[in-house]
Design a protein around this motif. Structure first.
Motif, short mmCIF file in Angstrom:
data_model
loop_
_atom_site.label_atom_id
_atom_site.label_comp_id
_atom_site.label_asym_id
_atom_site.label_seq_id
_atom_site.Cartn_x
_atom_site.Cartn_y
_atom_site.Cartn_z
N HIS A 59 0.84 -1.22 0.00
CA HIS A 59 0.00 0.00 0.00
C HIS A 59 0.86 1.26 0.00
CE1 HIS A 59 0.44 0.95 4.35
NE2 HIS A 59 0.40 -0.36 4.56
N ASP A 75 6.28 1.33 7.01
CA ASP A 75 4.90 0.85 6.75
C ASP A 75 4.26 1.77 5.73
OD1 ASP A 75 2.41 -0.26 6.85
OD2 ASP A 75 1.94 0.44 8.86
N MET A 76 4.46 1.46 4.39
CA MET A 76 5.32 0.45 3.89
C MET A 76 5.84 0.76 2.50
SD MET A 76 2.64 -2.48 2.69
CE MET A 76 3.74 -2.94 1.38
N GLU A 111 -5.04 1.26 2.48
CA GLU A 111 -4.98 0.14 3.43
C GLU A 111 -5.09 0.62 4.87
OE1 GLU A 111 -3.35 -2.85 6.17
OE2 GLU A 111 -2.59 -0.83 5.84
N GLU A 112 -4.51 1.77 5.16
CA GLU A 112 -4.47 2.23 6.56
C GLU A 112 -5.85 2.58 7.11
OE1 GLU A 112 -2.12 1.75 8.39
OE2 GLU A 112 -0.21 1.91 7.33
N GLU A 134 3.96 -6.08 3.76
CA GLU A 134 3.93 -5.33 5.02
C GLU A 134 5.26 -5.53 5.76
OE1 GLU A 134 1.81 -3.24 6.34
OE2 GLU A 134 0.01 -3.51 5.11
ZN LIG Z 1 0.95 -1.24 6.31
#
Ligand SMILES: [Zn+2]
Length: 384
Positions: free
Chosen positions: A82, A111-112, A145-146, A170
């Motif tokens: 992501h 991240d990431m 994604e977060e 990840e």
């Molecule tokens: Zn992540």
């Protein structure tokens, strides 16, 4: 796999120079413009690695990228990373990319953003002859994604449905770690409707929504320990407004997590049973509104095969691969929840995601790149 180590070491300066460009653009999940700027760079990098890149246009969040590369074999591989971070615009201005004491710092580096670049670099390291042994390699870089991948989940599901193996990039904190299991998450909003009344003059005509919610919270929290691996947390409460008014409204946000499908479903059923139970405060109405669901990423036979490959490749690099379970979710929950063999936590090594101290450890980049490259090289033989 040691053959990749030297090339991986040689690649480190270029990786750091490129990740610096990616990190020095704010790309919080709600910052579509910033995520799309990062996306343009990632897209160019995928094209350089030989991928045809489609743009999955999004209205609210950043656009998702789908890199595709066809081969002559059968195994269909999906890689996922992501591009969004948890940091708002302005964070880069405060603490841009920086190298100190053998660590590279910056918002979203661990991240990431570095994970995406590690994946692409590993594909470069193995080279076109190995990549041609796959039926197809698909590389999704998503934008959200977060915040639970609201815009990209349909894309991930569609691509996972035609994949034989999924590698999720990840990050992880130890060079020996890969992630095989993540708890599933079910989010809920719980609302209580009562009846307002003057707290001094006609309290008996009121129906206290906060009191009913309080009883429900106690009952929900009591589910902890009753179902294996289940954890439930009421994380936010609102309600009422004035001391002298019996409150007509109250609500809570909570989530439940469990490690496998059986206990996840049992947890969801237990929550529904609590809410369906008799009311302590009569004449109140309770509404349970389910929110985002991430199914558990559990250890399946297919995932065990992927771990075995990682163990073999890792042993050759002097690593002792230790499969990890974690309570945090990722897009691996989506693919693993569908039953597609998924190995997660394959990004770079570092610490402190979602924290200003976030960094990757530079000395551990070559081994990780070699591990990834070795896994990519071994998979068509082992799973094809
Ligand atoms: Zn992540």
């Amino acid at each position: 796999m040691r053959e990749y180590l030297q090339a991986a070491s040689d690649a480190v300066p270029a990786v750091l120079a490129e990740v610096r460009e990616w990190v020095d653009i704010d790309s919080g999940s709600h910052d579509k413009e910033g995520v799309d700027r990062v996306g343009a760079l990632v897209r160019a990098r995928l094209v350089r690695a030989g991928f045809a890149v489609e743009i999955d246009r999004q209205q609210v969040y950043g656009d998702n990228l789908v890199g595709r590369r066809a081969g002559d074999g059968t195994l269909r591989l999906l890689l996922i990373g992501h591009m969004d971070t948890v940091y708002p615009r302005g964070t880069v201005a405060q603490r841009p990319f920086a190298v100190r004491d053998g660590r590279a710092y910056g918002p979203g580096i661990f991240d990431m953003k570095s994970g995406i670049l590690a994946g692409i670099t590993a594909l470069d390291l193995v080279g076109p002859d190995v990549l041609a042994r796959y039926g197809s390699i698909t590389f999704i870089c998503n934008s959200d994604e977060e915040i639970g991948s609201p815009g990209s989940t349909p894309l991930i599901q569609a691509e996972a449905a035609r994949a034989d193996a999924v590698l999720v990039l990840e990050p992880t904190r130890n060079p020996n770690f890969v992630t095989v299991a993540r708890k599933g998450i079910a989010a809920y909003t719980l609302s209580v409707q009562g009846v307002a009344a003057h707290a001094g003059v006609t309290p008996e005509s009121g129906r206290n929504a906060i009191l009913e919610l309080a009883h429900l919270i106690v009952a929900l929290q009591a589910l902890n320990g009753t179902i294996p691996t289940l954890s439930l947390n009421v994380g936010a409460v609102t309600g009422g407004g004035q001391r002298n008014v019996v409150p007509a409204e109250a609500s809570a946000l909570f989530e439940m997590r469990a490690a496998d499908r059986e206990h996840f479903d049992a947890g969801r059923a237990a929550i529904e049973a609590v809410v369906a139970g008799p009311r302590i405060v009569p004449d109140t109405t309770v509404t349970l509104e389910p929110g985002a669901v991430h199914l558990p990423l559990a250890v399946t036979e297919g995932a065990r095969q992927l771990v075995a490959v990682a163990e073999t490749v890792g042993a050759d690099l002097g690593l002792s691969i230790q499969p990890q379970s974690t309570g945090g979710a990722s897009d691996g929950n989506t693919t693993g929840g569908m039953g597609i063999p998924t190995l997660d936590g394959l990004g770079l090594i570092g610490q402190h995601s979602h924290n200003p101290a976030e960094h990757i450890t530079i000395a551990q980049i070559p081994t990780r790149l070699a591990l990834l490259a070795g896994i990519i090289r071994a998979l068509p033989e082992q799973m094809g």
